[in-house]
Design an enzyme around this catalytic site. Structure first.
Site, PDB file in Angstrom:
ATOM      1  N   GLU A  18       0.962  -1.274  -0.120  1.00 46.99           N
ATOM      2  CA  GLU A  18       0.197  -0.121   0.637  1.00 46.99           C
ATOM      3  C   GLU A  18       1.014   1.227  -0.028  1.00 46.99           C
ATOM      4  OE1 GLU A  18      -4.149  -0.695   1.927  1.00 46.99           O
ATOM      5  OE2 GLU A  18      -2.187  -1.078   3.493  1.00 46.99           O
ATOM      6  N   GLU A  36      -3.602  -0.444  -1.912  1.00 47.59           N
ATOM      7  CA  GLU A  36      -4.214   1.254  -2.302  1.00 47.59           C
ATOM      8  C   GLU A  36      -2.825   2.080  -2.564  1.00 47.59           C
ATOM      9  OE1 GLU A  36      -7.209   1.793   1.955  1.00 47.59           O
ATOM     10  OE2 GLU A  36      -4.825   2.419   1.990  1.00 47.59           O
ATOM     11  N   TYR A  83      -2.712   7.571  -1.255  1.00 45.75           N
ATOM     12  CA  TYR A  83      -2.804   9.115  -0.711  1.00 45.75           C
ATOM     13  C   TYR A  83      -3.041   9.967  -1.049  1.00 45.75           C
ATOM     14  CZ  TYR A  83      -5.940   5.720   2.704  1.00 45.75           C
ATOM     15  OH  TYR A  83      -7.070   4.905   2.759  1.00 45.75           O
TER      16      TYR A  83
END
Length: 502
Positions: free
Chosen positions: A410, A432, A435
């Site tokens: 991630e 993921e 961000y």
């Protein structure tokens, strides 16, 4: 937190604590034990079989919530090698996220096991292996989960991505309607080594054998399972005060192994595993943090090394790689009959401490087995920013016939996984994207918008992957495009993906 030994490991503000814990139960029956398993805490039975340590009319649980009532940060905890019989009418709860493992467990009771908490709070796990659950497993609000080589009464609940490999009692797949991916057996696996006591209270470490095309638990016929018992005298039992020179001198001799007891190990250099069949076993989430830009650990291109049960944090000086298996650009030989395995070894870049690296794990050996790995560039905590905890790739695979069983990677700033070797296979992937991408210009793969998470190189001719989830959440308030979640060579019949969600 219901008992003294776990009372200081359960608060969510200890997510980045420097404390580490191993709680070991000698063989016997323990009645009425009720306790939370918290951060950096590994709880294990020391019996030759899971039923040799019996928590009767009690429970060990993980169900704490954050300020939002969720359990998406219940990281770095484990429960292994024991039987639990809950009080009548009670459902056991194991609500965890990444970096946790539930291994060699026997849950005996009609109410089974729930993979969340009483309020069905949002969860983001998880991993179970070599376990028997006689009742129902209810995933409730778990987003994804990987169950391997186990036996379950039944399964209920689904959300995004649930993968079953070699699980007796697995549900019927109907992807994507019920998000279940089911493989009848696991093509190649090797269970995690573990500490145990014999009937004379002598300590041993059991080294499991490789298995092929296997379903169910390794201990279903009783006893330790298939493998070899290693005398505790062959292990250097290290603490954070043990010098790196002492560790490497010990490991330079064939037949010598290493136990890392709980603590944080800061070294100006790498632990070097150079001999075949070496076992490195961490207890209580022992944590390696390189201080001068070296790897935390290197492994030679030899047979049968087993790495298990520890953390690796990036350190204050950029490390080109944190875990190096094999020799980059070196010649390779087949290890098919006795592969190296990496079980419950987790990585962090930032979060707990300031750190950077280029690649977290690079594999330059053939036939390596990855068994439950979470490689995480931190999205919160210390130095968690685009220019702070810089790291490009979580996993680079250059070796052939490498298998990943339960892989989570991630937030790295380029490809999360870059797979260059042939014959690779992944069963369950969770990822993921970063961000904190500040702009589209800062996140370009050449002329392509963004980096795909799971990348199979154009030169690869054979690769298989089952049950992949790739998710994007760009948090900086600017428009970001990711061209794809998965990238692979087009028109190559030997490269296949089964069940993927973005």
């Amino acid at each position: 937190c219901l008992s003294d030994w776990s009372s200081d490991v359960c608060s969510s503000d200890l997510e980045f604590s420097t404390k580490r814990y191993a709680v070991l139960f000698a063989p016997g029956t323990y009645t009425g034990v009720e306790a939370e398993v918290g951060y950096y805490e590994s709880v294990a039975g020391l019996g030759e079989t899971p039923s040799a340590v019996h928590i009767s009319n009690g429970y060990l649980t993980s169900n704490q919530t954050d300020s939002n009532g969720n359990i998406t940060t219940n990281f770095w905890r484990s429960l292994e090698n024991m039987q639990i019989t809950a009080p009548s009418g009670t459902t056991l709860q194991w609500g965890v996220a990444q970096g946790a493992d539930y291994r060699r467990m026997y849950v005996n009771g009609a109410n089974g096991l729930e993979l969340t908490n009483t309020n069905c709070g949002e969860a983001s796990g998880g991993f179970m292996s070599d376990s028997q659950i006689t009742g129902k497993v209810n995933s409730c609000s778990q987003q994804q989960w990987f169950t391997r080589n186990s036996s379950i009464g039944s399964w209920g609940g689904n959300l995004w991505n649930f993968v079953f490999s070699g699980v007796i009692g697995a549900p019927t797949p109907n992807y994507p309607t019920n998000s279940y991916t089911v493989l009848a057996d696991t093509p190649v696996s090797r269970e995690k080594p573990y500490l145990y006591m014999d009937s004379s209270n002598n300590y041993w470490v059991f080294s499991p054998s490789k298995k092929t095309n296997w379903a169910g638990t390794d201990w279903s016929n009783g006893g330790l399972g298939s493998g070899t018992s290693l005398a505790i005298s062959t292990f250097l039992i290290a603490t954070p005060s043990t010098s790196l020179a002492t560790i490497n001198s010990w490991l330079a001799t064939s037949g010598k192994n290493l136990i890392l007891t709980p603590g944080i190990y800061k070294y100006s250099g790498a632990i070097n595993v150079t001999k075949a069949n070496t076992v490195v076993l961490g207890l209580g989430f022992a944590d390696l943090v390189p201080q001068t830009g070296t790897a935390a650990m290197t492994v030679a291109d030899v047979d049968g090394v087993q790495l298990a049960g520890f953390l690796i944090d990036a350190g204050p000086v950029n490390s080109p790689v944190l875990l190096q298996v094999g020799v980059k650009n070196g010649s390779r030989v087949s290890h098919e009959s006795n592969p190296t395995s990496i079980s419950d070894v987790n990585f962090r870049i930032g979060g707990a401490t300031a750190g950077t690296c280029t690649v977290a794990t690079e594999i330059d050996s053939d036939n390596v087995i990855i068994d439950n790995m979470w490689s995480w560039r931190a999205d919160h905590g210390t130095d968690a920013s685009w220019t702070g905890n810089v790291a490009m790739n979580g996993l680079v695979v250059n070796g052939d016939n490498v298998t990943a069983l339960g892989l989570a990677v991630e937030h790295y700033e380029a490809e999360q996984v870059l797979w260059n070797g042939n014959g690779g296979e992944t069963i369950f992937y969770q990822s993921e994207m970063p961000y904190d991408v500040p702009s589209q210009a800062a996140w370009m793969d050449g002329s392509v918008d963004g980096y795909a998470s799971y990348n199979v190189a154009p030169t690869v001719t054979t690769h298989k992957a089952y049950g992949l989830g790739v998710y994007s959440y760009f948090s900086q308030g600017v428009a970001i495009v990711a061209n794809s979640g998965i990238s692979a060579p087009a028109g190559v019949s030997g490269v296949t993906f089964t069940d993927a969600v973005t």
